[in-house]
Design a protein around this motif. Structure first.
Motif, short mmCIF file in Angstrom:
data_model
loop_
_atom_site.label_atom_id
_atom_site.label_comp_id
_atom_site.label_asym_id
_atom_site.label_seq_id
_atom_site.Cartn_x
_atom_site.Cartn_y
_atom_site.Cartn_z
N ARG A 23 0.83 -1.21 0.00
CA ARG A 23 0.00 0.00 0.00
C ARG A 23 0.86 1.26 0.00
NH1 ARG A 23 -5.54 -0.53 3.54
NH2 ARG A 23 -6.49 -2.19 2.27
N LEU A 24 2.03 1.17 0.63
CA LEU A 24 2.97 2.28 0.59
C LEU A 24 3.36 2.58 -0.85
CD1 LEU A 24 4.75 4.09 2.56
CD2 LEU A 24 6.51 2.38 2.23
N SER A 25 3.63 1.53 -1.61
CA SER A 25 3.98 1.68 -3.02
C SER A 25 2.84 2.28 -3.82
CB SER A 25 4.38 0.32 -3.60
OG SER A 25 4.65 0.41 -4.97
N THR A 26 1.63 1.80 -3.54
CA THR A 26 0.46 2.31 -4.26
C THR A 26 0.22 3.79 -3.96
OG1 THR A 26 -0.56 0.11 -4.20
CG2 THR A 26 -2.02 1.98 -4.63
N ALA A 27 0.35 4.17 -2.71
CA ALA A 27 0.06 5.55 -2.30
C ALA A 27 1.11 6.53 -2.78
CB ALA A 27 -0.06 5.62 -0.77
N LEU A 28 2.33 6.05 -3.07
CA LEU A 28 3.38 6.93 -3.59
C LEU A 28 3.45 6.90 -5.10
CD1 LEU A 28 6.29 6.14 -1.10
CD2 LEU A 28 5.09 8.33 -1.33
N GLY A 29 2.83 5.91 -5.72
CA GLY A 29 2.96 5.69 -7.15
C GLY A 29 2.06 6.59 -7.98
N PRO A 30 1.87 6.21 -9.25
CA PRO A 30 1.04 7.02 -10.15
C PRO A 30 -0.33 7.28 -9.55
CG PRO A 30 2.20 5.32 -11.37
CD PRO A 30 2.44 5.05 -9.93
N LEU A 31 -0.81 8.48 -9.72
CA LEU A 31 -2.08 8.87 -9.10
C LEU A 31 -3.22 7.99 -9.57
CD1 LEU A 31 -3.39 10.91 -7.21
CD2 LEU A 31 -3.74 12.42 -9.17
N ALA A 32 -3.18 7.57 -10.82
CA ALA A 32 -4.26 6.73 -11.36
C ALA A 32 -4.30 5.39 -10.65
CB ALA A 32 -4.06 6.53 -12.86
N THR A 33 -3.13 4.85 -10.31
CA THR A 33 -3.09 3.57 -9.59
C THR A 33 -3.71 3.72 -8.22
OG1 THR A 33 -1.07 2.98 -10.78
CG2 THR A 33 -1.58 1.73 -8.79
N CYS A 34 -3.40 4.80 -7.55
CA CYS A 34 -3.98 5.04 -6.23
C CYS A 34 -5.48 5.23 -6.32
CB CYS A 34 -3.32 6.26 -5.59
SG CYS A 34 -3.95 6.67 -3.94
N GLN A 35 -5.92 5.98 -7.31
CA GLN A 35 -7.36 6.26 -7.45
C GLN A 35 -8.15 5.01 -7.81
OE1 GLN A 35 -7.17 9.42 -10.35
NE2 GLN A 35 -7.10 11.04 -8.76
#
Length: 965
Positions: free
Chosen positions: A471-483
């Motif tokens: 989740r750390l990776s997701t929250a720092l990664g591309p905004l579309a991935t997080c969204q």
């Protein structure tokens, strides 16, 4: 000349010769008073003494047994069996509640977990796994620790309220008791009955006003012609002591400030290459700045006008203030023992115990180490901090691996998430039942017993303050991935205080681990006399024992999947069983002969058949030579073995973050520089993080450890010091020991392995250690094997002097000293390891001399005791502190001397029968002069070795009241 004295102790009655009395007093620290009070006529019965299964009428044993009676226990001022045993001179370094284990010690290679909140025992510095723990002669269940399947007993699972005495056999005894008894045996003898009710309360704390400790014990019992019983309940609470409350432990390494602190800092540290300018940068956001702005035009300059500055040692984080010097610990227990006389020569017993321990460990807020400069796990090592992350101040992707990689490290210490807290709940259940009695064969009494016992130790650990790396990776990664994840909240790691509660809710789980150990045991034993020989009866003991061990460890699903912000840990599950047969003989050779008032030979052998590796046979030969009623000589030779336990056999590949200093960071000399270059380490490499992920695990092909032990001793009780105006009795004892252990089950110490790899470039040490293109270690495999050997030898000295009772009272002195002559550890290649006499290494030391001197004075209702505990000096390598002024107080370059240390304890007691049926009040101070332990620069935490010394600022007072109703 034999003078026969009969002593009664609970239901056990035995006869002592004069010298036997001397030997027993050598073993009992307060024996002069106890023996004098108990020397009265009673019926003679045989008893079993630790070190032999043969019931006998005398205690002149062939092996050294140290007995810690109830008076010694009460005089210690301690509330844990483990803490009491750790204070004897034969004790080595073992885990206790002064170790703030979880989060700092990780998963050891034996699959046993960290043992957080536990207290164990080590004898002769051979390790806790090589000491067998019995309760009333029956094995106790191993701890489970919530983070693995342990191979040692947690002595905090046995309440002090049920203890009558503790017998410590300081000799190998595998032929008598089976596996694990290589270094010795601890046999805890419980209270069997009590005709009165007793209530004991104790309260104490450090004079600095912290570390409060409270005990409450209630016990009662009774007996009639058919039935006897004993019931005890106890509660103990020990409060925490924060590392920040002592100057010694308030910094990572004493005398170095924050220079050796962590590079994962609250504001964040970023090592990267600007893809637009090619500048190599090592930046930290300025204090008090939210949404920092980056100016690429400044290039690699450290004269910056944007919101960043270049990282220096002054930025390092002081993680020490979050640690604990003493961990909080609550223990509650309920115990019962019932005995029913079925017939004149047959009785039935039942023992049951429930014990619960709740304990806590704490570490600094868990850091994020993102990027390959400080590898931790897949998700953190392979991460992209996207340019469209709304908080990324650099305006471009920070990529850790693959094409376009430009990020070496993003280190962030999220104080917002709070410290890591590891909360353990450990439940121990024990039930044992059996029958015992006697019959007559050929005119000789034969004693028998049948036993069955079942015990389980079940532990759960809840980890607060850790993070989900995926989740750390997701929250720092591309905004579309997080969204794409409806729960995801983009993460801001740029600047202190930047992480919001909503961000934390997404990345911070509660990690729950559990484990369990079970032991089922059945045994049948016979002992008695076979025939009468000219020198006495030929006695025997024989029997059969079956044991089954079952264990499992169940880590949190996040840990198994690799999403936990650390190394992967997999479940462990396994079982093993063993059938054993043993035979022991006591052969009288001479009696009433010239230079041999009595000469006896003992022989023992044990056959063990394991489901995991096959069979093993061990034997022992002992001799007891009573030259006169003043002098006794004894000696023994014994074989020993230790079978690999469940964690060692079945432990799955797990990891732990070991604190390791990379020799390639600031190489010590040109040879090391050249070797590091050969290993692919670039010039100027600086280790960014001392915590290195080490992968370890069990090995199903392990063979048992084997050992050979020798013991020679003498006890001298001179007539010239008996019944004199200046001496009622003087007893002098000396014992020499030697243990030779082969095929030791262990993984090479990780720091030692890395040092030897860099020094020798040998595949023996370098296999399993790999580095990435930045020079950082990204793989470190360190699995168990039968490796090398351990050899140790030394002497024990005892002097016990009782002065005559007089109008002004009675005085006694008990002095016990252990001298370690040699200690040598060789790996599988015959290379000697650093652990040896006089050296501090890996949070443990082997002092050459250890000595306890106890002086006791009794006058009417008053008693005063004074105890001195001495430890000789140790030498350590300074590690990362080698360049600081605090290192170098020895002629050896880069070494530190831990000076010799003496702690003083005092206790004043008053007893009266005028109130209730009896009242005793005791006031004591441990470390009465407030002696500080020596500074340890290489120790992992708190600036001292908690396995060897009292903790800093540890003048501890206590008040105890015991009421008999």
């Amino acid at each position: 000349m034999f003078k026969t004295i009969t002593i009664r102790n609970s239901f056990m009655r035995t006869t002592y010769t004069k010298l036997s009395l001397a030997i027993t007093s050598t073993l009992l620290f307060n024996a002069p008073q106890v023996l004098a009070q108990q020397a009265e006529t009673a019926n003679v019965e045989r008893i079993e003494v630790t070190g032999s299964r043969i019931k006998q009428t005398e205690l002149e044993g062939k092996s050294p047994v140290q007995i810690l009676d109830r008076d010694f226990i009460d005089r210690s001022g301690l509330s844990s069996i483990g803490d009491i045993i750790q204070n004897i001179t034969a004790s080595g370094s073992a885990l206790n509640t002064k170790f703030n284990s979880s989060g700092n010690f990780g998963f050891p290679p034996d699959g046993g977990g960290v043992g957080a909140g536990a207290t164990t025992v080590d004898l002769r510095h051979l390790g806790a796994k090589r000491v067998l723990v019995l309760v009333d002669g029956i094995r106790w269940v191993n701890e489970s620790s919530a983070s693995g399947v342990g191979g040692v007993v947690d002595l905090n699972t046995i309440p002090l309220a049920i203890v009558e005495r503790i017998e410590v056999l300081e000799d190998g005894a595998s032929s008598i008791y089976g596996s694990d008894a290589i270094a010795g045996v601890v046999n805890i003898i419980t209270r069997k009955t009590d005709d009165k009710a007793r209530f004991t309360s104790r309260v104490g704390q450090f004079t600095k006003g912290d570390g409060k400790n409270m005990d409450f014990e209630l016990s009662f019992g009774g007996s009639n012609d058919k039935h006897s019983y004993f019931i005890a309940a106890s509660y103990n609470e020990q409060e925490e002591v924060n590392a920040s409350d002592r100057s010694r432990s308030s910094v990572p390494v004493p005398g170095t400030g924050v220079a050796l602190g962590s590079s994962a800092i609250p504001a964040g540290r970023f090592l990267f290459t600007d893809p637009n300018t090619g500048a190599n940068l090592d930046l930290v956001p300025n204090a008090g700045i939210s949404n920092p702005q980056y100016d690429p035009a400044l290039g690699a300059s450290c004269n910056r006008t944007d919101d960043f500055h270049c990282f220096t040692n002054d930025d390092r984080f002081n993680f020490a203030t979050y640690n604990l010097l003493q961990t909080p610990n609550k223990r509650m227990s309920l115990y019962t023992q019932q005995t029913y006389q079925l017939a004149d020569d047959t009785s039935w017993y039942l023992r049951a115990l429930y014990n619960q321990r709740n304990s806590v460990n704490q570490a600094a807020p868990e850091p994020f180490f993102i990027g390959t400069a400080a590898p931790t796990n897949f998700w953190a090592d392979n991460i992209t901090i996207a340019a469209d992350n709304p908080y990324n101040p650099f305006g471009f992707d920070l990529i850790s691996t693959g094409p376009g990689a430009n990020l070496a490290l993003a280190g962030r210490r999220p104080l917002e998430g709070g410290p890591r807290r590891f909360e353990q709940k450990v439940d121990t259940f024990y039930i044992a039942t059996g029958m015992e009695g006697q019959f007559t064969a050929s005119g000789q009494p034969i004693y028998w017993d049948i036993n069955a016992a079942y015990s389980t130790n079940r532990a759960r650990q809840d980890n607060y303050g850790s993070y989900n790396a995926r989740r750390l990776s997701t929250a720092l990664g591309p905004l579309a991935t997080c969204q794409a994840d409806p729960n995801c909240v983009p993460l801001d790691i740029f600047g202190e205080g930047s992480i919001t509660a909503a961000m934390l809710n997404y990345i911070q789980p509660i990690v729950r681990d559990s484990s369990e150990n079970k032991l089922s045991l059945y045994s049948v034993n016979l002992t008695g006399d076979i025939i009468e020989l000219p020198a006495g009866p030929l006695s025997f003991a024989s029997g059969w024992e079956f044991r089954k061990y079952t264990g499992e460890y169940n880590p949190d699903g996040l840990t198994v999947s690799g999403e936990y912000n650390g190394v992967v840990s997999l479940p462990t599950s396994g079982s093993l069983d063993v059938n054993e047969l043993y035979l022991e003989l006591s052969v009288p050779l001479l009696r009433d002969a010239a230079l041999a008032e009595q000469l006896d030979l003992s022989l023992a052998t044990r056959y063990s058949d394991y489901s995991t590796f096959g069979s093993e046979t061990t034997s022992k030969v002992g001799i007891r030579w009573l030259l006169s009623d003043e002098m006794l000589l004894r000696g023994s030779w014994s074989e020993g073995f230790r079978a690999p336990n469940i964690g060692e056999l079945f432990g799955s590949a797990s990891g732990f973050d070991a604190v390791i200093a990379d020799p390639c960071s600031n190489p010590a000399n040109n040879t090391i520089t050249a070797n590091c270059s050969t290993l692919g380490v670039p010039v100027g490499y600086q280790q960014p993080n001392p915590q290195i992920g080490v992968i370890t695990g069990g090995n199903r092909n392990l063979e048992p450890e084997t050992s050979t032990s020798y013991n020679l001793g003498a006890v001298y009780s001179p007539q010239f010091a008996a019944q004199q105006s200046w001496s009622e009795r003087l007893d002098i004892g000396v014992s020499w020991y030697q243990h030779e252990l082969k095929g030791a089950i262990q993984a090479l110490d990780a720091q030692t392995q890395l040092n030897l790899c860099v020094q020798t470039l040998s595949n023996t040490f370098c296999n399993g250690i790999s580095r990435n293109n930045l020079g950082a270690i990204n793989s470190f495999n360190n699995v168990l094997t039968n490796i090398g050997q351990i050899e140790t030898s030394g002497f024990d000295f005892d002097i016990n002097w009782l002065l005559p009772a007089a109008e002004h009272g009675q005085f006694s002195v008990n002095w016990r000293t252990t001298y370690v002559e040699d200690y040598k550890v060789l790996d599988a290649n015959g290379v000697r390891q650093p652990k040896t006499v006089g050296i501090e290494v890996n949070n443990s030391g082997i002092p050459e001399w250890s000595s306890n001197l106890a002086a006791n004075y009794n006058f009417e209702a008053w008693r005063v005791s004074w105890t001195m505990r001495y430890t000789s000096e140790l030498i350590e390598e300074c590690g990362g502190a080698a360049s600081f002024a605090i290192c170098g107080n020895t002629p050896l370059v880069g070494s530190n001397k831990l000076g010799s240390t003496t702690f003083h304890d005092v206790q004043l007691s008053w007893t009266t029968d005028a109130m209730f049926s009896g009242l005793q009040l005791s006031l004591g101070i441990n470390n009465v002069f407030g002696k500080e332990p020596p500074v340890c620069l290489s120790c992992s935490l708190n600036g001292y070795d908690p396995s060897t010394y009292d903790m800093p600022g540890s003048r501890f007072w206590y008040l105890r009241a015991s009421i008999t109703l």
